[in-house]
Scaffold this motif. Structure first.
Motif, PDB file in Angstrom:
ATOM      1  N   ILE A 142       0.849  -1.203   0.000  1.00  0.00           N
ATOM      2  CA  ILE A 142       0.000   0.000   0.000  1.00  0.00           C
ATOM      3  C   ILE A 142       0.875   1.240   0.000  1.00  0.00           C
ATOM      4  O   ILE A 142       1.803   1.369   0.804  1.00  0.00           O
ATOM      5  N   LEU A 143       0.581   2.158  -0.918  1.00  0.00           N
ATOM      6  CA  LEU A 143       1.226   3.461  -0.960  1.00  0.00           C
ATOM      7  C   LEU A 143       0.196   4.525  -0.611  1.00  0.00           C
ATOM      8  O   LEU A 143      -0.847   4.628  -1.271  1.00  0.00           O
ATOM      9  N   VAL A 144       0.456   5.303   0.421  1.00  0.00           N
ATOM     10  CA  VAL A 144      -0.386   6.447   0.768  1.00  0.00           C
ATOM     11  C   VAL A 144       0.197   7.668   0.068  1.00  0.00           C
ATOM     12  O   VAL A 144       1.329   8.073   0.336  1.00  0.00           O
ATOM     13  N   LEU A 145      -0.578   8.237  -0.855  1.00  0.00           N
ATOM     14  CA  LEU A 145      -0.103   9.353  -1.677  1.00  0.00           C
ATOM     15  C   LEU A 145      -0.771  10.640  -1.213  1.00  0.00           C
ATOM     16  O   LEU A 145      -1.998  10.786  -1.327  1.00  0.00           O
ATOM     17  N   TRP A 146       0.033  11.576  -0.711  1.00  0.00           N
ATOM     18  CA  TRP A 146      -0.474  12.850  -0.238  1.00  0.00           C
ATOM     19  C   TRP A 146      -0.470  13.876  -1.366  1.00  0.00           C
ATOM     20  O   TRP A 146       0.251  13.734  -2.349  1.00  0.00           O
ATOM     21  N   GLY A 147      -1.259  14.910  -1.196  1.00  0.00           N
ATOM     22  CA  GLY A 147      -1.270  15.964  -2.191  1.00  0.00           C
ATOM     23  C   GLY A 147       0.077  16.652  -2.285  1.00  0.00           C
ATOM     24  O   GLY A 147       0.613  16.867  -3.362  1.00  0.00           O
ATOM     25  N   SER A 148       0.653  17.023  -1.162  1.00  0.00           N
ATOM     26  CA  SER A 148       1.987  17.618  -1.114  1.00  0.00           C
ATOM     27  C   SER A 148       2.432  17.591   0.340  1.00  0.00           C
ATOM     28  O   SER A 148       1.603  17.551   1.259  1.00  0.00           O
ATOM     29  N   PRO A 176      -9.491   6.416  -3.496  1.00  0.00           N
ATOM     30  CA  PRO A 176      -9.428   7.786  -2.959  1.00  0.00           C
ATOM     31  C   PRO A 176      -9.872   7.822  -1.502  1.00  0.00           C
ATOM     32  O   PRO A 176     -10.751   7.067  -1.069  1.00  0.00           O
ATOM     33  N   LEU A 177      -9.244   8.718  -0.760  1.00  0.00           N
ATOM     34  CA  LEU A 177      -9.559   8.902   0.657  1.00  0.00           C
ATOM     35  C   LEU A 177      -9.732  10.388   0.917  1.00  0.00           C
ATOM     36  O   LEU A 177      -9.018  11.218   0.342  1.00  0.00           O
ATOM     37  N   LEU A 178     -10.672  10.746   1.777  1.00  0.00           N
ATOM     38  CA  LEU A 178     -10.859  12.144   2.139  1.00  0.00           C
ATOM     39  C   LEU A 178      -9.680  12.651   2.952  1.00  0.00           C
ATOM     40  O   LEU A 178      -9.121  11.922   3.770  1.00  0.00           O
ATOM     41  N   TYR A 179      -9.304  13.915   2.719  1.00  0.00           N
ATOM     42  CA  TYR A 179      -8.330  14.527   3.613  1.00  0.00           C
ATOM     43  C   TYR A 179      -9.015  14.726   4.964  1.00  0.00           C
ATOM     44  O   TYR A 179     -10.137  15.250   5.025  1.00  0.00           O
ATOM     45  N   PRO A 180      -8.383  14.331   6.056  1.00  0.00           N
ATOM     46  CA  PRO A 180      -9.074  14.336   7.372  1.00  0.00           C
ATOM     47  C   PRO A 180      -9.224  15.737   7.945  1.00  0.00           C
ATOM     48  O   PRO A 180      -8.480  16.145   8.829  1.00  0.00           O
ATOM     49  N   ASP A 210      -6.157  16.720  -4.799  1.00  0.00           N
ATOM     50  CA  ASP A 210      -4.987  16.856  -5.661  1.00  0.00           C
ATOM     51  C   ASP A 210      -4.357  15.502  -5.963  1.00  0.00           C
ATOM     52  O   ASP A 210      -3.957  15.236  -7.103  1.00  0.00           O
ATOM     53  N   ALA A 211      -4.238  14.656  -4.964  1.00  0.00           N
ATOM     54  CA  ALA A 211      -3.638  13.334  -5.178  1.00  0.00           C
ATOM     55  C   ALA A 211      -4.525  12.469  -6.071  1.00  0.00           C
ATOM     56  O   ALA A 211      -4.025  11.726  -6.924  1.00  0.00           O
ATOM     57  N   LEU A 212      -5.843  12.567  -5.902  1.00  0.00           N
ATOM     58  CA  LEU A 212      -6.756  11.795  -6.751  1.00  0.00           C
ATOM     59  C   LEU A 212      -6.601  12.190  -8.207  1.00  0.00           C
ATOM     60  O   LEU A 212      -6.475  11.320  -9.089  1.00  0.00           O
ATOM     61  N   LYS A 213      -6.595  13.477  -8.494  1.00  0.00           N
ATOM     62  CA  LYS A 213      -6.512  13.935  -9.876  1.00  0.00           C
ATOM     63  C   LYS A 213      -5.116  13.717 -10.467  1.00  0.00           C
ATOM     64  O   LYS A 213      -4.966  13.667 -11.686  1.00  0.00           O
ATOM     65  N   TRP A 214      -4.106  13.595  -9.622  1.00  0.00           N
ATOM     66  CA  TRP A 214      -2.771  13.255 -10.109  1.00  0.00           C
ATOM     67  C   TRP A 214      -2.752  11.829 -10.655  1.00  0.00           C
ATOM     68  O   TRP A 214      -2.174  11.558 -11.693  1.00  0.00           O
ATOM     69  N   VAL A 215      -3.427  10.909  -9.957  1.00  0.00           N
ATOM     70  CA  VAL A 215      -3.425   9.500 -10.366  1.00  0.00           C
ATOM     71  C   VAL A 215      -4.470   9.249 -11.448  1.00  0.00           C
ATOM     72  O   VAL A 215      -4.187   8.608 -12.469  1.00  0.00           O
ATOM     73  N   ALA A 216      -5.678   9.735 -11.242  1.00  0.00           N
ATOM     74  CA  ALA A 216      -6.780   9.506 -12.178  1.00  0.00           C
ATOM     75  C   ALA A 216      -7.421  10.857 -12.472  1.00  0.00           C
ATOM     76  O   ALA A 216      -8.244  11.331 -11.685  1.00  0.00           O
ATOM     77  N   PRO A 217      -7.062  11.498 -13.572  1.00  0.00           N
ATOM     78  CA  PRO A 217      -7.504  12.880 -13.828  1.00  0.00           C
ATOM     79  C   PRO A 217      -8.980  12.979 -14.191  1.00  0.00           C
ATOM     80  O   PRO A 217      -9.347  13.109 -15.351  1.00  0.00           O
ATOM     81  N   PHE A 218      -9.847  12.927 -13.188  1.00  0.00           N
ATOM     82  CA  PHE A 218     -11.272  13.117 -13.410  1.00  0.00           C
ATOM     83  C   PHE A 218     -11.529  14.555 -13.831  1.00  0.00           C
ATOM     84  O   PHE A 218     -11.019  15.495 -13.218  1.00  0.00           O
ATOM     85  N   ASN A 219     -12.355  14.730 -14.869  1.00  0.00           N
ATOM     86  CA  ASN A 219     -12.736  16.072 -15.287  1.00  0.00           C
ATOM     87  C   ASN A 219     -13.608  16.745 -14.237  1.00  0.00           C
ATOM     88  O   ASN A 219     -13.514  17.937 -13.989  1.00  0.00           O
ATOM     89  N   LYS A 220     -14.480  15.958 -13.637  1.00  0.00           N
ATOM     90  CA  LYS A 220     -15.370  16.478 -12.610  1.00  0.00           C
ATOM     91  C   LYS A 220     -15.316  15.540 -11.403  1.00  0.00           C
ATOM     92  O   LYS A 220     -14.951  14.386 -11.504  1.00  0.00           O
ATOM     93  N   GLY A 221     -15.718  16.080 -10.285  1.00  0.00           N
ATOM     94  CA  GLY A 221     -15.741  15.249  -9.101  1.00  0.00           C
ATOM     95  C   GLY A 221     -14.495  15.439  -8.266  1.00  0.00           C
ATOM     96  O   GLY A 221     -13.502  16.018  -8.685  1.00  0.00           O
ATOM     97  N   GLY A 258       4.334  11.971  -1.775  1.00  0.00           N
ATOM     98  CA  GLY A 258       3.492  13.092  -2.167  1.00  0.00           C
ATOM     99  C   GLY A 258       3.616  13.337  -3.645  1.00  0.00           C
ATOM    100  O   GLY A 258       4.567  12.873  -4.292  1.00  0.00           O
ATOM    101  N   ILE A 259       2.676  14.081  -4.206  1.00  0.00           N
ATOM    102  CA  ILE A 259       2.733  14.350  -5.641  1.00  0.00           C
ATOM    103  C   ILE A 259       3.818  15.374  -5.960  1.00  0.00           C
ATOM    104  O   ILE A 259       4.191  15.535  -7.119  1.00  0.00           O
ATOM    105  N   ILE A 260       4.317  16.095  -4.941  1.00  0.00           N
ATOM    106  CA  ILE A 260       5.526  16.901  -5.093  1.00  0.00           C
ATOM    107  C   ILE A 260       6.432  16.591  -3.911  1.00  0.00           C
ATOM    108  O   ILE A 260       5.996  16.060  -2.885  1.00  0.00           O
ATOM    109  N   ARG A 261       7.715  16.952  -4.026  1.00  0.00           N
ATOM    110  CA  ARG A 261       8.700  16.577  -3.008  1.00  0.00           C
ATOM    111  C   ARG A 261       8.981  17.701  -2.021  1.00  0.00           C
ATOM    112  O   ARG A 261       9.458  17.435  -0.913  1.00  0.00           O
ATOM    113  N   CYS A 262       8.720  18.934  -2.392  1.00  0.00           N
ATOM    114  CA  CYS A 262       9.054  20.074  -1.533  1.00  0.00           C
ATOM    115  C   CYS A 262       7.786  20.682  -0.956  1.00  0.00           C
ATOM    116  O   CYS A 262       6.807  20.887  -1.681  1.00  0.00           O
TER     117      CYS A 262
END
Length: 510
Positions: free
Chosen positions: A62-68, A179-183, A145-156, A103-107
């Protein structure tokens, strides 16, 4: 849970909006991905916001991918710090599961703002390479941000798709995504009881752990997405005979999918037209012109095709449509109620609603994204509202892909409904009501126009009286004074009256 009905962004409330929504300069995003840190806006970030490496064992499934990363992550030199990470990672630890974090970015971004497009593009190559090396079975994306990085949904956003498992491809690696909600609740005052966000995180993490252990290998579909779709334009010699032969062959199948392209949402309009129709299965679909002006050439040939299609519908096997109400309303208008009552129909949109009724997830595009890894609507530039403005073959290709992947989606959703008998029963009840609703609305309701006009006049007078009384309130007067615009400098100039904007844009009668 009531919060699922709200239009909220599942992002940390403390974060600020991005300062730029488009990449600066003239460097294409693909070039920025290839050049990486050399062109990144944060290439000169100080030691406090140093570049971070993934945190956790590389062997994790399992990889937990954060927005940044947050500034707290930058201070400590690793991902997964702070109250938000504690809530999610702590829940995985309760199940004795070690995860890897990235994360989708490193800094970290200044003031924890959302990352810009160029920042994301510059880090994408590095993050993809890390995922290809780890080869996780499941990516848990946290936030929008992390969801759209992996699967670029146009909406949602993550709220609409949280808890759903879907195949994705990152670089050369195919895996599952949840996808998981940001807490957000982690930044709120704690209560004695768990709120809906906490319960959602607990539920989704538990489902992710179980899924990563038992899930089959994902199947990610790649092009060509119009394979086995035959186009019959009506412009070539022998097209009618070819169409007749294909429809006759499809009559021998146990089930098919059907999709119309029309000149309106409903047939109750002046001169309704079915521009094109596509019928068939995932492996054998024919898309053909019906009333398309560039198709059969003469009105008599168009009537022949409509007659052929009507005979096919009356004799055809079980038919699936995505949004069955639409197809049945047009079918009833052209071929009558026998085509609805004497043949079998089912609805993939109704299947989707029964399985998960959240807004923004039931269209054919999001459904194919979740089931097969791609959005079928993104595979064609066609706008169905301007269908006949495109070349006829492009329009038929769009129509054919809709039918092809509706059939595939029906098989996928059927399997999910069969796993839960109560859902299957609920779906059967819903879809059985659609023909009755179509036939009821086709009859319409007789309106007493004189009574309706009298009621309109009466209510208009009452409304004016209420507005006049409200205008006398001190609060309303104060508000109007605060919102009043200053008078124009040239007060002596004549003022031309402008028509009401809504009147100017009112649609023409249909």
């Amino acid at each position: 849970m009531g919060f699922l009905m709200q239009e909220v962004r599942a992002e940390v409330a403390a974060r600020k909006p991005t300062s730029r929504s488009t990449p600066r300069g003239h460097i294409p995003l693909q070039t920025m991905k290839e050049m990486g840190c050399r062109v990144c806006p944060q290439k000169d970030c100080d030691a406090k916001r140093s570049r971070l490496d993934p945190e956790g064992p590389r062997s994790s499934d399992i990889l937990v991918l954060w927005g940044s990363p947050t500034e707290s992550d930058g201070d400590r030199g690793r991902f997964g710090t702070g109250v938000a990470a504690d809530e999610i990672i702590g829940e995985f630890k309760r199940h004795d599961v070690k995860v890897r974090q990235h994360g989708i970015i490193r800094c970290p971004t200044p003031d924890d703002r959302r990352p810009d497009l160029e920042e994301i593009a510059c880090c994408r190559g590095y993050v993809e390479a890390e995922i290809e090396e780890q080869k996780p079975r499941l990516i848990v994306s946290v936030g929008d941000d992390a969801l759209k990085w992996v699967a670029p949904f146009n909406k949602g956003n993550a709220l609409a798709f949280r808890g759903r498992f879907m195949p994705v491809k990152v670089g050369r690696h195919v895996c599952w995504l949840m996808p998981l909600l940001y807490p957000n609740y982690a930044h709120k005052q704690k209560r004695k009881w768990k709120n809906e966000y906490e319960l959602t995180t607990i539920h989704d993490v538990k489902a992710a752990v179980k899924f990563a252990e038992t899930a089959p290998d994902p199947v990610f579909y790649e092009g060509p997405y119009d394979k086995d779709v035959t186009l019959v334009t009506g412009q070539e010699a022998g097209d009618f005979q070819r169409l007749e032969d294909r429809l006759h062959r499809l009559l021998g199948l146990p089930r098919i999918a059907l999709d119309y392209e029309t000149n309106g949402l409903r047939p109750f309009m002046r001169d309704p037209k079915i521009w094109a129709c596509a019928v068939g299965t995932f492996n054998d679909t024919v898309a053909f012109a019906v009333d398309h002006p560039d198709g059969w050439g003469t009105e008599s040939r168009q009537r022949q095709v409509r007659g052929l299609l009507g005979e096919f519908i009356l004799q055809s096997p079980l038919k699936f449509a995505h949004n069955l109400y639409f197809e049945q309303e047009w079918t009833n208008y052209f071929w009558g109620p026998r085509a609805l009552r004497l043949t079998d129909w089912e609805d993939t949109m109704c299947q989707a609603f029964t399985l998960d009724g959240r807004e923004g997830t039931k269209g054919l595009g999001p459904q194919t994204r979740m089931a097969f890894g791609f959005d079928v609507k993104e595979q064609s530039p066609i706008d169905p509202a301007r269908f006949i403005e495109y070349p006829i073959r492009d329009g038929l290709r769009y129509n054919g892909m809709d039918s092809k992947w509706t059939d595939k989606l029906s098989i996928h959703n059927d399997a999910l409904l069969d796993e839960e008998p109560s859902l299957r029963d609920s779906y059967n009840r819903r879809v059985a009501l659609i023909p009755a609703l179509v036939l009821s609305t086709a009859k319409g309701v007789p309106v007493d126009q004189r009574y309706a006009n009298n009621l309109l006049n009466e209510m208009s007078g009452t409304l004016r009286e209420v507005e006049r009384d409200l205008g006398k309130c001190p609060e309303v007067r104060e508000y109007e004074r605060s919102r009043a615009r200053p008078a124009p400098s040239n007060s002596s100039a004549p003022t031309a009256s402008k028509p009401c904007a809504c009147a100017a844009t009112a649609p023409a009668p249909m």
